[in-house]
Design an enzyme around this catalytic site. Structure first.
Site, PDB file in Angstrom:
ATOM      1  N   ASP A 203       0.761  -1.272   0.066  1.00 31.59           N
ATOM      2  CA  ASP A 203      -0.102  -0.066   0.021  1.00 31.59           C
ATOM      3  C   ASP A 203       0.916   1.196   0.041  1.00 31.59           C
ATOM      4  OD1 ASP A 203      -2.401   1.557  -0.051  1.00 31.59           O
ATOM      5  OD2 ASP A 203      -2.458   1.559   2.181  1.00 31.59           O
ATOM      6  N   GLU A 536       1.841  -1.516  14.422  1.00 29.00           N
ATOM      7  CA  GLU A 536       1.060  -0.668  13.378  1.00 29.00           C
ATOM      8  C   GLU A 536      -0.496  -0.483  13.833  1.00 29.00           C
ATOM      9  OE1 GLU A 536       0.553  -1.179   9.185  1.00 29.00           O
ATOM     10  OE2 GLU A 536       2.745  -1.768   8.863  1.00 29.00           O
TER      11      GLU A 536
END
Length: 651
Positions: A203, A536
């Site tokens: 991404d 994350e």
């Protein structure tokens, strides 16, 4: 001391087999000169159907402008967003760079006994390099430096421009790192003939070009090829083990001098290997754990070598930080003291220059890290520029250094071909970054399909190889697999977990975060008995979009999500959670998709480095975490638990 000697020997020996030798960061010295080649280069994309016209027509054999139209292209930068050409922005294939350089005549004198080396900091992804039409090197991998000795290609050219040509191909395959696939869309009722797209499963935008500095540098023909440094503590004595490799002569003397930050001599030695002892050294401490974070010594290596009856001198200065790293079942220790990662994930990404190295942006980002109270970051999802790691050393910012193994979501990515390349990438990464005190852990992948059966052997092999290359640092990879299905988790030293509760899972339901996050931590720790980093977490946020009550994509929702995560992190950091890294430091560009509006918006800063509301929330938390520490470090190795903790002020 025996462990230190063995570790340093293993580190140097494991990296010694590669014919290219060392990869020391270029530094000027009395015996070494640098010539930066940044600025405008000639540029041309190969638009032929097979992208092979440049090779078929031998564009490297003559000035590039003679092959057809060229444009100016700044180096370093990504080529994708420099022009107004949408096709060039998404171009896949070979692009060609060229620069004519006037090399100092003194480098080329017959009796100069000078090596001339061309170094390219990063070329994404595959590159071939020519000098005056002769191929000098090629390299696979888009995030690490490579170099070639080019002096013999410059003989007889004193006073004339030297032509450097670089062909770069950004095509990704199932066997590259990161991997990708080329898909040909053959329905000519919908697509032009020969139409293809590059598919990836990561991404961020696949920027390409010459991303980092290109330069020429010199050394004598007998020279210091590599230096390996490891440090340890024995009582109140700092131990610095050094190993040096020399090329170009077998008759030489070598001395080493270690100086402190003020230039005073702390220790001396001689020979290719040895241990320097420094009583009461000032240790390298992370930011916000010490009044002098990032303290560095300088190790000057001096060579005097005989070549054909002539004495040649070479010198190189390597920054050194005295620090140790260790991992227990529930702690991460730096210099024997528990360290809690409160930091960020980043990207090398900015408007216009893409991934191109940009000093104003780098300094701005470090100022924001200091303002935020962040003590660490992960180089998601590829090695960052050496210049950035040099600043991390100096500022005390702790780094988890990650290789570009991201997007490994298919079984084909875990085959032998991928594995062999992955091992080479880890060798190159460790060769480059082994001496940085800021680098405390290696990450060998991000979010691979580690639940697949082939992942067990794959990560067992990669992690064992990494540990053999560098036994002084722990190894991890970042997982988003289920705790009981992850095939690679048994082999890591630290569990790193990515999760996006109330975003990708149960979107909009903030009320489930604490239950799900608590279960995540309990399950991982019960199964693997290793310390955990929340590597994350975050939410896409449109700057300036507000909603009360908090709704997705608003600044309020991002802040509310962070508060829910922090409530659980505060409970678990007293047990076995050793860190939290927000996703992301700043908004960044991605491929176009219906879920991406000009990129990923999970930054706490915009792409232009302006704060969203969550930046202030995180700043308050990180400074609070720093000031809650009851064991801040004093200047020396001992007496680190102070009666009253120093309060660090937010500046």
């Amino acid at each position: 001391m025996a462990w230190l000697l063995a570790a340093a020997a293993l580190l140097a020996t494991a990296l010694a087999g590669r014919p290219a030798g060392g990869l020391l960061f270029p530094r000027a010295s009395p015996s070494r000169e640098l010539q930066e080649l940044g600025g405008l280069w000639r540029f041309r994309a190969d638009w032929s159907p097979g992208r092979q016209a440049g090779f078929q027509e031998r564009w490297f054999a003559r000035p590039l402008r003679q092959s057809g139209p060229v444009i100016d292209m700044p180096v370093p930068s990504s080529f994708n967003e420099i022009t107004q050409d949408l096709d060039l922005r998404g171009y896949i294939g070979w692009v060609w760079y060229e620069k004519e350089v006037l090399v100092p005549a003194r480098w080329l004198l017959p009796d100069a006994r000078t090596r001339v080396v061309l170094r390219i900091g990063s070329a994404h992804y595959y590159s071939i390099v020519w000098v005056n039409g002769a191929q000098v090197t090629e390299h696979e991998g888009g995030h690490l430096p490579f170099e070639a000795e080019v002096g013999r290609f410059l003989l007889g050219t004193a006073g004339e421009p030297c032509r450097i040509t670089v062909a770069v191909n950004n095509t990704l395959t199932p066997y590259t790192l990161p991997p990708g696939t080329i898909e040909y869309l053959k329905d000519e009722s919908m697509y032009p003939k020969g139409y293809f797209v590059q598919n990836t499963k990561f991404d961020f935008f696949n920027y390409a070009g010459l991303h980092r500095p290109v330069l020429l540098y010199t050394t004598p023909t007998a020279y210091i090829d590599d230096i390996t440094v490891t440090t340890d503590l024995m009582g109140n004595v700092g131990l610095l083990q050094y190993l040096v490799s020399i090329r170009g002569s077998t008759h030489y003397t070598l001395t080493v001098t270690l100086c402190d930050g003020d230039g005073a001599v702390a220790a001396t030695g001689d020979g290719l290997a040895g241990v320097l002892k420094v009583p009461n050294p000032i240790l390298w401490w992370p930011y916000l754990t010490h009044e002098r974070p990032g303290y560095l010594y300088s190790l000057k290596v001096s060579l005097s070598a005989e070549v054909d009856g002539e004495i040649l001198q070479d010198s190189y200065t390597q920054p050194v930080g005295f620090r140790t790293v260790a991992v227990t079942r529930n702690q991460f220790l730096i210099n024997g003291k528990p360290f809690y990662f409160h930091g960020v994930n980043k990207h090398e990404d900015a408007d216009i220059r893409g991934k191109g190295l940009d000093w104003p942006l780098i300094v701005k980002d470090f100022n924001l890290l200091h303002w935020l109270g962040a003590n660490s970051f992960r180089t998601s999802h590829y090695p960052y520029a050496e210049e950035i790691l040099e600043l991390c050393d100096a500022y005390g910012i702790v780094v988890i250094s990650e290789c570009p193994a991201v997007g490994m979501r298919d079984s084909i990515n875990f085959g032998n071909k991928s594995l062999q390349h992955h091992l080479v990438v880890m060798e190159e990464l460790i060769r480059r970054d082994k001496n940085h005190p800021s680098v405390v852990m290696w990450s060998v992948a991000n979010e691979p399909a580690s639940e697949l059966p082939p992942a067990a052997y794959y990560f067992k092999t990669v992690i064992a190889h990494t540990k053999a290359l560098d036994p002084t640092r722990p190894v991890t990879f970042v997982s988003n697999a289920k705790y009981d299905r992850d095939q690679g988790a048994p082999y890591v030293d630290v569990i790193c977990v990515n999760s996006y509760f109330s975003w990708y899972h149960d979107p909009g339901h903030l009320e489930v975060i604490q239950l799900q996050l608590n279960a995540q931590f309990e399950n991982w720790y019960k199964t693997h008995q290793k310390p955990i980093i929340q590597s994350e977490y975050g939410a896409d946020t449109i700057a300036g979009l507000h909603s009360d009550p908090p709704l997705m994509f608003s600044e309020e929702y991002q802040s509310a999500m962070l508060k829910q995560y922090h409530a659980v992190l505060d409970r678990k950091r007293t047990e076995y959670v050793i860190g939290e890294l927000i996703w992301n430091f700043a908004d960044f560009m991605t491929g176009e998709a219906v879920t991406r509006v000009l990129g990923n918006k999970k930054g706490i800063f915009t792409r232009q480095r302006q704060p969203k509301s969550a930046a202030f929330l995180l700043r308050e938390r990180y400074w609070k975490l720093a000031n809650e520490s009851s064991c801040l470090a004093s200047p020396k190795y001992d007496n680190v638990c102070l009666p009253a903790a120093q309060v660090f002020k937010q500046t």
